[in-house]
Design a protein around this motif. Structure first.
Motif, mmCIF file in Angstrom:
data_model
loop_
_atom_site.group_PDB
_atom_site.id
_atom_site.type_symbol
_atom_site.label_atom_id
_atom_site.label_comp_id
_atom_site.label_asym_id
_atom_site.label_seq_id
_atom_site.Cartn_x
_atom_site.Cartn_y
_atom_site.Cartn_z
ATOM 1 N N UNK A 92 -91.923 51.415 38.473
ATOM 2 C CA UNK A 92 -93.307 50.954 38.498
ATOM 3 C C UNK A 92 -93.444 50.123 39.740
ATOM 4 N N UNK A 93 -92.612 49.379 40.052
ATOM 5 C CA UNK A 93 -92.790 48.593 41.257
ATOM 6 C C UNK A 93 -92.729 49.510 42.755
ATOM 7 N N UNK A 122 -100.170 40.691 46.259
ATOM 8 C CA UNK A 122 -99.352 39.622 45.697
ATOM 9 C C UNK A 122 -98.190 39.823 44.818
ATOM 10 N N UNK A 123 -98.608 40.817 43.711
ATOM 11 C CA UNK A 123 -97.342 41.221 42.946
ATOM 12 C C UNK A 123 -96.553 42.082 43.521
ATOM 13 N N UNK A 173 -94.390 39.515 45.893
ATOM 14 C CA UNK A 173 -93.440 38.897 45.002
ATOM 15 C C UNK A 173 -92.226 39.695 44.557
ATOM 16 N N UNK A 174 -92.411 40.881 44.310
ATOM 17 C CA UNK A 174 -91.374 41.557 43.591
ATOM 18 C C UNK A 174 -90.741 42.741 44.621
ATOM 19 N N UNK A 206 -104.438 40.936 43.453
ATOM 20 C CA UNK A 206 -103.469 40.662 42.569
ATOM 21 C C UNK A 206 -102.559 41.572 42.791
ATOM 22 N N UNK A 207 -102.729 43.075 43.097
ATOM 23 C CA UNK A 207 -101.684 43.859 43.351
ATOM 24 C C UNK A 207 -100.730 43.435 44.488
ATOM 25 N N UNK A 261 -96.201 50.741 42.580
ATOM 26 C CA UNK A 261 -96.997 49.943 43.187
ATOM 27 C C UNK A 261 -97.048 49.751 44.855
ATOM 28 N N UNK A 310 -94.298 44.862 37.328
ATOM 29 C CA UNK A 310 -94.087 43.570 37.730
ATOM 30 C C UNK A 310 -95.348 42.488 37.627
ATOM 31 N N UNK A 311 -95.041 41.186 37.956
ATOM 32 C CA UNK A 311 -96.072 40.306 37.945
ATOM 33 C C UNK A 311 -95.745 39.270 38.919
ATOM 34 N N UNK A 312 -96.950 39.160 39.657
ATOM 35 C CA UNK A 312 -97.042 37.844 40.702
ATOM 36 C C UNK A 312 -96.538 36.694 40.012
ATOM 37 N N UNK A 313 -96.130 35.910 41.071
ATOM 38 C CA UNK A 313 -95.568 34.531 40.766
ATOM 39 C C UNK A 313 -96.199 33.605 40.224
ATOM 40 N N UNK A 314 -97.594 33.768 40.745
ATOM 41 C CA UNK A 314 -98.386 32.647 40.374
ATOM 42 C C UNK A 314 -99.110 33.121 38.963
ATOM 43 N N UNK A 315 -99.268 34.346 38.792
ATOM 44 C CA UNK A 315 -100.057 34.669 37.569
ATOM 45 C C UNK A 315 -98.813 34.316 36.433
ATOM 46 N N UNK A 362 -87.345 43.748 43.944
ATOM 47 C CA UNK A 362 -87.115 44.525 42.832
ATOM 48 C C UNK A 362 -87.084 46.266 43.057
ATOM 49 N N UNK A 386 -99.601 46.239 37.722
ATOM 50 C CA UNK A 386 -99.095 45.057 37.905
ATOM 51 C C UNK A 386 -100.010 44.186 36.667
ATOM 52 N N UNK A 387 -99.595 43.047 36.511
ATOM 53 C CA UNK A 387 -100.239 42.119 35.432
ATOM 54 C C UNK A 387 -101.413 41.445 36.389
ATOM 55 N N UNK A 388 -102.575 41.445 35.662
ATOM 56 C CA UNK A 388 -103.688 40.888 36.238
ATOM 57 C C UNK A 388 -103.916 39.144 35.421
ATOM 58 N N UNK A 389 -104.430 38.485 35.984
ATOM 59 C CA UNK A 389 -104.986 37.210 35.318
ATOM 60 C C UNK A 389 -105.614 37.544 33.897
ATOM 61 N N UNK A 390 -106.540 38.497 34.046
ATOM 62 C CA UNK A 390 -107.153 38.777 32.800
ATOM 63 C C UNK A 390 -106.308 39.271 32.040
#
Lengths: 311, 272
Positions: free
Chosen positions: B99-100, B87-88, B91-92, B84-85, B103, A218-223, B95, A268-272
């Motif tokens: 993986x989700x 909010x991810x 946001x998901x 970051x984790x 998390x 998954x990836x956050x919306x803002x990223x 889903x 999760x996907x990071x900005x980096x």
């Protein structure tokens, strides 16, 4: 996630038995494979591009083939052709598969092949199938094309058109090793002729499973928005670029970032991830304008400026 | 993952409670400050309790601003391990894949360690509380002193009488009121003369008395002054009211004066 990280760590560990250094290049190669896409390796001759790809195929227990591109290479030399075969006194056409029928295809010096041949290869990597005559043959999955080209000796070459280059997810720059690394290369290969023993770190089914898993990260919306913003900004900086990246780059940057997250054991996907992957994703998709070239800027310099602008 | 969403919502609600407390402190602070200022200025028709209105506006504005902040980012800021984790995962949340799920399970474990107190800023609360205390004391102690900045704010107040007929320079006839002095002008002048004419001297008969007026003893409140109510009196007296000569003049009244009084009453009786 720790399980997957261990799998990748084992893979990199085995790779390091053959390849000295080049960690980033190896990681980006694996990212391309996890994203179920293709990569273009650019580097000077003798920096282990071919060896890297070959070793990777071996470690993933995948069928490997190599195409040495030359100007007289024909499309059928890649895709395969129908040959007449005599069986029980009866002549019939039989399809002889070309080197494209493998899981990992190394297309060495792709810019030396004619556009027609390049086109055949690119079609195969896009559609994951080849059509010979009226028959369509599906390629065995997983399927990756890792093409190489070197930035020197440009005479008599056919540089990939931008539209063709766009089909490669990543353009990976292979740099010369550091002094200590080169010393280690010498020690490893100038004295001992015995090849290191490698064990497959991944199986074919595991590769397919990991590819599926990559898309699930998954990836956050803002990223996600930041990634798209980076790509769209390349179309807005007319003072630096003549042409920006296509929407395919947006998809690519997210996919590659997902793969990088998975490789690093993150779910999760990071900005980096986005920032790191922006370079190999965008560098072959943007065209510098005259002013940028006059200033001696490289694609990476411009990408850096774009990332700073989006921050 | 329903439980994940529920836990996340609970955490959000808990943070909101802290934010309400924070906004309340700011609102109280605003009320006390404005109340204090209004008490000082002593502006006619502007009761210090009107400070409730701007204080309520401040409270609502602060509350809206704080409610608009992204709670997820606030948690991430205070718990970098979830950066970051969270909010991810948020946001998901809808889903459902391997993986989700992993998390969300990780985040759930970490969310349990989130303390609501972490979102209260002790330094800010401390400063606000101290300021509230100080203002309360300031209001209580300044009230008996009757410190007023009315004169300091004279520039503003000078403009008020033109429309309200109150305060300074009201002795001059009002052309819009048939040349009559405005109603409040006499009252204000009288009060002014009495109170400010001679600060510490009052006269009773021919004697000068030294007196000191303290705010504790002052009950005059200009705001309580109302228009004089007119009262009708009847011009004619009732029939049964009449006057006649009394026998009382015989009491200790001198002879010549008795005659004078007698004549007076007889005249009245003849000409009712």
């Amino acid at each position: 996630m720790t399980t997957y990280k261990k799998v990748f760590d084992d893979l990199f560990s085995e790779m390091s038995k053959v390849i000295v250094g080049q960690d980033e290049v190896i990681q980006q190669l694996v990212i391309a494979i996890m994203a179920n896409s293709n990569a273009l390796l650019e580097g000077y001759p003798g920096v282990a591009k071919t060896m890297m790809v070959k070793t990777l195929a071996k470690l993933m227990d995948l069928k490997f083939s190599r195409i040495q591109n030359t100007p007289d290479l024909m499309p059928s030399d890649i895709t395969g052709t129908n040959i007449i075969e005599e069986q029980a006194g009866k002549r019939q056409f039989k399809f002889q598969p070309g080197p494209i029928f493998a899981n990992v295809v190394l297309s060495d010096e792709i810019n030396r092949a004619t556009p027609k041949t390049q086109s055949a290869l690119l079609e195969a990597m896009q559609e994951k199938q080849v059509t010979i005559g009226n028959v369509t043959y599906r390629l065995d999955l997983p399927f990756f094309v890792l093409a190489t080209q070197n930035p020197i000796e440009q005479e008599g070459t056919y540089p990939l058109p931008e539209a063709q280059a766009d089909r490669f997810l990543l353009k990976i720059k292979v740099k010369y090793p550091k002094y200590e690394e080169e010393l280690e290369v010498v020690n490893r290969y100038a004295f001992d002729s015995q090849e290191p023993r490698l064990r497959a770190a991944l199986s074919r089914s595991q590769v397919l499973q990991l590819q599926q898993l990559t898309r699930q990260v998954p990836i956050a919306n803002d990223i996600k928005e930041r990634a798209v913003k980076i790509v769209t900004t390349t179309r807005e900086v007319s003072d630096l670029l003549a042409y920006g990246a296509s929407p395919r780059a947006s998809i690519g940057i997210i996919l590659a970032a997902k793969a990088r997250a998975l490789i690093n054991g993150r779910n999760y996907v990071s900005v980096e991830d986005i920032h790191t992957m922006a370079y190999p994703i965008l560098r072959h998709r943007i065209i510098l304008n005259f002013e940028s070239e006059r200033k001696g800027l490289t694609s990476d310099d411009v990408i850096e400026q774009v990332i700073k602008k989006v921050r | 993952m329903e439980s994940f969403s529920k836990v996340l919502e609970d955490t959000r609600m808990s943070i909101n409670k802290i934010l309400i407390l924070d906004a309340s402190l700011v609102g109280i602070l605003a009320f006390l400050l404005i109340f204090w200022i209004l008490s000082f200025l002593n502006i006619p028709l502007l009761n210090p309790y009107y400070a409730l209105v701007p204080a309520a506006v401040v409270f609502i504005a602060v509350l809206i601003r704080k409610f608009r902040t992204n709670k997820i980012l606030e948690i991430e800021k205070r718990y970098p391990s979830m950066d970051e984790a969270l909010r991810t995962a948020s946001d998901n949340a809808n889903r459902n894949n391997q993986v989700v799920r992993d998390l969300q399970a990780e985040i759930l474990t970490q969310l349990r360690s989130v303390e609501v107190a972490a979102f209260a800023e002790p330094r800010t609360i401390y400063v606000q509380t101290v300021l509230i205390g100080l203002l309360c004391f300031a209001i209580v102690f300044s009230a008996p002193l009757s410190v007023t900045f009315t004169h300091a704010a004279g520039g503003i107040l000078d403009k008020i009488p033109k429309t309200l007929n109150l305060g300074h320079n009201t002795d001059s006839p009002d052309p819009e009121n048939d040349g009559q002095k405005p109603f409040f002008s006499n009252m204000v002048t009288a009060v002014t003369d009495a109170l400010f004419g001679q600060p510490s001297v009052a006269k009773i008969g021919d004697k000068e008395l030294e007196a000191q007026l303290t705010p504790q003893g002052t009950e005059l409140d200009v705001r309580n002054v109302q228009d004089v109510q007119g009262r009708d009196f009847t011009d004619t007296l009732p029939n049964e009211v009449y006057a006649r000569a009394s026998e009382a003049y015989e009491e200790n009244i001198q002879k010549d004066e008795q005659e004078l009084i007698k004549n007076y009453f007889e005249k009245i009786a003849d000409n009712p």
